[in-house]
Design an enzyme around this catalytic site. Structure first.
Site, short mmCIF file in Angstrom:
data_model
loop_
_atom_site.label_atom_id
_atom_site.label_comp_id
_atom_site.label_asym_id
_atom_site.label_seq_id
_atom_site.Cartn_x
_atom_site.Cartn_y
_atom_site.Cartn_z
N GLU A 121 0.80 -1.22 0.00
CA GLU A 121 0.00 0.00 0.00
C GLU A 121 0.83 1.28 0.00
OE1 GLU A 121 -3.24 0.48 -0.23
OE2 GLU A 121 -3.74 -1.64 -0.36
N SER A 380 -40.67 -22.80 47.01
CA SER A 380 -40.19 -23.06 48.38
C SER A 380 -38.71 -22.76 48.57
CB SER A 380 -40.46 -24.52 48.75
OG SER A 380 -41.85 -24.79 48.79
#
Length: 724
Positions: A121, A380
């Protein structure tokens, strides 16, 4: 001595500051005049003006640079990557724009890939100042000689400028990119610029950055890439949509193979390696892996302060999470297509959550709902805390005798789950077999409001039914309150920690804070240990041998729960420093006839403990004889005279009609031969049933009074409204 603020505010102080500022201004003016005279003597009037103009231009550039900085903050708008305690991937949350953008750390990328990106690049990237004059001249020359663009001339820094501020591909845009590149180079290091490029580079669709692309296309981080993978990742940003391998495979292959050939031309690889790379199959895009779907999303939304550079570390364990999610899916599937499950696994000492399963799968009905955070009836599962707090209050001991027989508690008549009564039992036996009347007796002696306050002080959030004037009552003992699996995990972790409660920790910071501060006292250590020993001796689930038969088997202290109408099946327990809460049911709250916590959730609980490294807790000697004075539970004396059970005082009653033909309201109370009055008018009993049914003439407020044969009375003020 005066405070500094006061000293600054005095007139003398202000005068001194003004005098000093004036002296500095005069000195600066004198220096400027001397410099101007010196430049005039040396350069003449024209030279002096040129230098001043250049200085003015430079000052203007500096001012503009500071006034119009490049928008570097876009590189910080990252997707949130939620990871486990070891940094392992759990789930990613996209940015607000729906982008998958993860920070690229050069130290965590394949170094050869980074080197090749720079060579391909922008080979002079490490030496130029953001703009490469040679590359620009080459690009212009190619355009003039061939009539088409052969190379863009853009540096990596210029590409970063374009990614930060997308613009049309025009000459003015290119000039702006050059200016922005110079600005960026003055603010960031070369490594930082390269990291931003590798973070923002487009890779097709919603993918941005090399990490997102590698994870989506290759299923792994870009740490050890092949030549073909490097070539594909280098080629995609130039035309991300036209070269997407999942949608344009032919174009993607051509672009990749051209890059492989260029790698050869640049001396990065040889022809043999390029040929091998060209034979590799093209990848297709895959969905990012998701673990702890619900917990990860909730943490990413609520723990923004714990996110660092797009990374959110949690207390979860990815490998354990995988196993627990599989267990939840298997158990839920075995009980029906409409059934889901939720599981929490907590390391007790720091209260750190190690696994959190919100549902049995997103394909399940209601699978998107996090059932660990849903308010449900706990059945419970709160009974251990009733007995533990009652022990703290000196009301009972494990061997205290309680009466399990039909009993009314101010109009409340609880029954056991099996509709049977067992006579006199010890508190330990009553808890192990989840008998209802003894638990309600213990809560009645303790006080429902005292119990509710203790749960809230520990950090739980019990929710009462949504009705006017709702207050904690005895039905809490049997699940008459809303709690989440997270609340239960916190409470059971307190039992495991000798009664000390800490908030659940979901991040390392929260874990550290938990270990630094003392826990809240839910109950005493002695009572917590007593409750633990009782629960460890509970009957084992079907198909499992009791833990006392095996010397190395973990002794799990557990309790099950089933909500009214079989809507929720619960199991919660702890052993060896671990706490597990398991819930099974339907997300819509529909009933599942006959399905209990012991049948549905308890096997899942024990399967989860099988996945943990659980040490065997020390055995404690069970108390066989109650201390003196605690041989039997002493109930509070019932109030003398009649009691109105329905309608209770302050009730709001919705009726479906008024007048003699309406269904009416049946009175209920406790007392001998009660006579009923409404606003002073006696209400007759029905001749067939003997019940007293009141049929109000219209909506409004009424006074109901019940009178027994001895003339004692009770009254209730109620409001009647139309249900339609």
């Amino acid at each position: 001595m005066r405070p500094l603020a006061e000293e600054r505010s005095t007139p003398a102080r202000r005068s001194a500051v003004a005098a000093r500022a004036g002296a500095l201004a005069a000195s600066a003016a004198g220096a400027a005049e001397r410099l101007w005279t010196f430049l005039g003597a040396r350069l003449g009037r024209r030279g002096r003006l040129i230098i001043v103009s250049l200085l003015a231009i430079l000052a203007g550039v500096i001012v503009l640079d500071r006034a119009l900085p490049p928008p570097l903050d876009r590189a910080d708008r990252l997707a949130t990557l939620v990871v486990d305690r070891d940094g392992q991937w759990l789930r990613a949350i996209a940015t607000s724009e729906g982008r998958w953008r993860f920070r690229a750390d050069l130290d965590a990328l394949d170094p050869e890939f980074v080197r090749r990106i720079v060579v391909v690049e922008d080979k002079r990237f490490w030496s130029h100042w953001g703009v490469d004059p040679a590359a620009m001249l080459r690009a212009v020359g190619g355009l003039l000689s061939s009539g088409r663009v052969e190379s863009g001339g853009s540096t990596i820094t210029m590409q970063v400028a374009r990614l930060l501020e997308p613009r049309p591909r025009t000459v003015p845009s290119k000039l702006m990119e050059m200016l922005r590149a110079l600005q960026i180079e003055t603010r960031l290091s070369k490594r930082e610029i390269l990291e931003i490029y590798l973070t923002l580079a487009p890779y097709g669709g919603s993918l941005e950055g090399v990490r997102a692309a590698s994870l989506a296309y290759f299923g792994r981080e870009p740490v050890d890439l092949t030549d073909a993978e490097m070539a594909l990742l280098a080629a995609l940003p130039q035309a991300p949509e036209a070269r997407r391998p999942d949608r344009r495979p032919l174009a993607a292959r051509k672009a990749r193979d051209r890059l492989l050939t260029r790698f050869v031309d640049l001396g990065l690889i040889d022809a043999r390696r390029a040929g091998e790379g060209a034979q590799e199959a093209l990848p297709t895009r895959t969905a990012f892996r998701v673990r702890a779907f619900h917990a990860a999303e909730q943490l990413a939304r609520t723990r923004r302060d714990a996110v660092t550079r797009g990374l959110l570390a949690t207390t979860l364990d990815a490998r354990l999470q995988d196993r627990i999610e599989a267990l939840a899916a298997t158990h839920a599937a075995s009980q029906g297509d409409d059934v889901t499950a939720a599981i929490l696994v907590v390391e007790a000492a720091p209260a750190a959550v190690r696994a959190a399963v919100g549902s049995a799968g997103l394909d399940k009905p209601g699978g998107w709902i996090d059932m660990t955070a849903a308010q449900r009836s706990p059945g419970s599962t709160l009974k251990p805390f009733i007995y533990g707090l009652a022990m703290d209050e000196g009301l009972l001991a494990p061997a205290t005798i309680l009466d399990d027989s039909p009993t009314r508690f101010d109009g409340y008549l609880p029954e056991n789950f099996d509709k049977k009564f067992h006579g006199v039992v010890s508190a330990a036996t009553a808890l192990q077999h989840s008998l209802n009347v003894p638990a309600v007796s213990a809560l009645s002696a303790l006080g429902a409001e005292r119990f509710d306050a203790a749960l809230k002080a520990a950090g739980a959030d019990p929710r009462l039914p949504r009705r006017a004037g709702a207050r904690p009552g005895l039905p809490i003992a049997l699940g008459g309150v809303g709690l989440t699996a997270r609340d239960l995990a916190l409470l059971y972790a307190a039992l495991a920690n000798d009664g000390g409660a800490r908030p659940l920790a979901w991040t390392p910071q929260e874990t550290e804070a938990n270990l630094k501060r003392p826990p809240s006292a839910l109950m005493s250590a002695q009572s917590a240990r007593r409750i633990g020993e009782i629960l460890r001796a509970s009957p084992s689930p079907g198909g499992r041998a009791p833990s006392w038969l095996a010397a190395d088997a973990p002794r799990v202290a557990f309790k099950t729960g089933t909500s009214y109408g079989y809507r929720d099946a619960w199991a919660a327990g702890y052993a060896g420093g671990w706490v597990v809460v398991a819930w099974i049911g339907r997300a819509d709250g529909a009933a599942r006839a006959g399905v209990t916590g012991r049948d549905a959730a308890l096997p899942l609980l024990f399967d989860v403990f099988d996945q943990l490294a659980v040490a065997r807790d020390a055995d404690l000697e069970a108390e066989r004889v109650a201390p003196q004075g605690l041989e039997r539970l002493v109930r509070r004396a019932a109030p003398a005279g009649p009691v109105i059970v329905f309608p209770p005082d302050g009730a709001e009653i919705a009726v479906t009609g008024f007048g003699p033909q309406a269904r009416g309201v049946a009175f209920a109370g406790r007392g001998e031969a009660l006579a009923w009055y409404v606003d002073g008018l006696k209400q007759p009993a029905e001749p067939t049933s003997g019940r007293v049914v009141w049929r109000p003439e219209g909506p409004g407020f009424y006074e109901v009074r019940a009178v027994d044969v001895q003339g004692r009375s009770a009254q209730a003020k109620v409001r009647v409204k139309d249900a339609l």
